[in-house]
Write a protein that holds these residues in place. Structure first.
Motif, PDB file in Angstrom:
ATOM      1  N   ALA A 208       0.546   3.578  -3.088  1.00  0.00           N
ATOM      2  CA  ALA A 208      -0.729   4.306  -3.139  1.00  0.00           C
ATOM      3  C   ALA A 208      -0.749   5.430  -2.107  1.00  0.00           C
TER       4      ALA A 208
ATOM      5  N   ILE B 284       0.810  -1.223   0.000  1.00  0.00           N
ATOM      6  CA  ILE B 284       0.000   0.000   0.000  1.00  0.00           C
ATOM      7  C   ILE B 284       0.842   1.272   0.000  1.00  0.00           C
TER       8      ILE B 284
ATOM      9  N   SER C 201       1.369   8.228  -3.430  1.00  0.00           N
ATOM     10  CA  SER C 201       0.642   8.937  -4.480  1.00  0.00           C
ATOM     11  C   SER C 201      -0.374   9.894  -3.871  1.00  0.00           C
ATOM     12  N   LEU C 202      -1.047   9.424  -2.844  1.00  0.00           N
ATOM     13  CA  LEU C 202      -2.018  10.271  -2.148  1.00  0.00           C
ATOM     14  C   LEU C 202      -1.326  11.500  -1.551  1.00  0.00           C
TER      15      LEU C 202
END
Length: 139
Positions: free
Chosen positions: A74, A71, A77-78
């Motif tokens: 991700a 994770i 990226s967030l």
């Protein structure tokens, strides 16, 4: 570092929040904007929809605690996307305060000191990843 016991505490208590996720999202955003009204303009979309996205994101993160390496991209990226929304490092502390307050309200007696510590460590870990990624995008 999050211990295996803390992962279980986060995952089991989040499972208790999911049935009240809409209420929890409302509590979270009300608390967040109460703590720092200057954050309100950062949220330009429908706050109920934003709340659904928040709850989905937390669910994915909580489920991914057993496989953090999967994770992290991700989450990074967030963090990079949040730079474009105007999010600054200090906002993560305010979000932490609002999230922990919301969990305390939502879980009631199940929000023990051990649960609070587990959630604090989990949030801090993920927020640190997001903050680091946001700095990389600024370089």
């Amino acid at each position: 570092m999050i211990t295996p016991e803390q992962k279980v505490l986060v995952q089991t208590t989040w499972a208790q929040v999911i049935p009240i996720s809409e209420t929890a999202a409302g509590l979270f955003y009300n608390r967040l904007f109460e703590m720092d009204p200057s954050l309100r303009p950062l949220f330009t979309s429908d706050i109920k929809e934003q709340g659904k996205k928040l709850m989905q994101m937390i669910t994915i993160a909580v489920k991914g605690l057993d496989h953090l390496d999967e994770i992290v991209p991700a989450v990074q990226s967030l963090g990079r996307r949040h730079v474009g929304y105007g999010v600054k490092d200090e906002h993560y502390d305010t979000v932490a305060g609002a999230l922990l307050w919301t969990l305390g309200k939502g879980l009631g007696d199940a929000y023990t000191p051990a649960v609070a510590e587990a959630w604090t460590k989990t949030y801090t870990l993920l927020a640190d990843v997001m903050k680091a990624a946001s700095k990389e995008s600024a370089v």
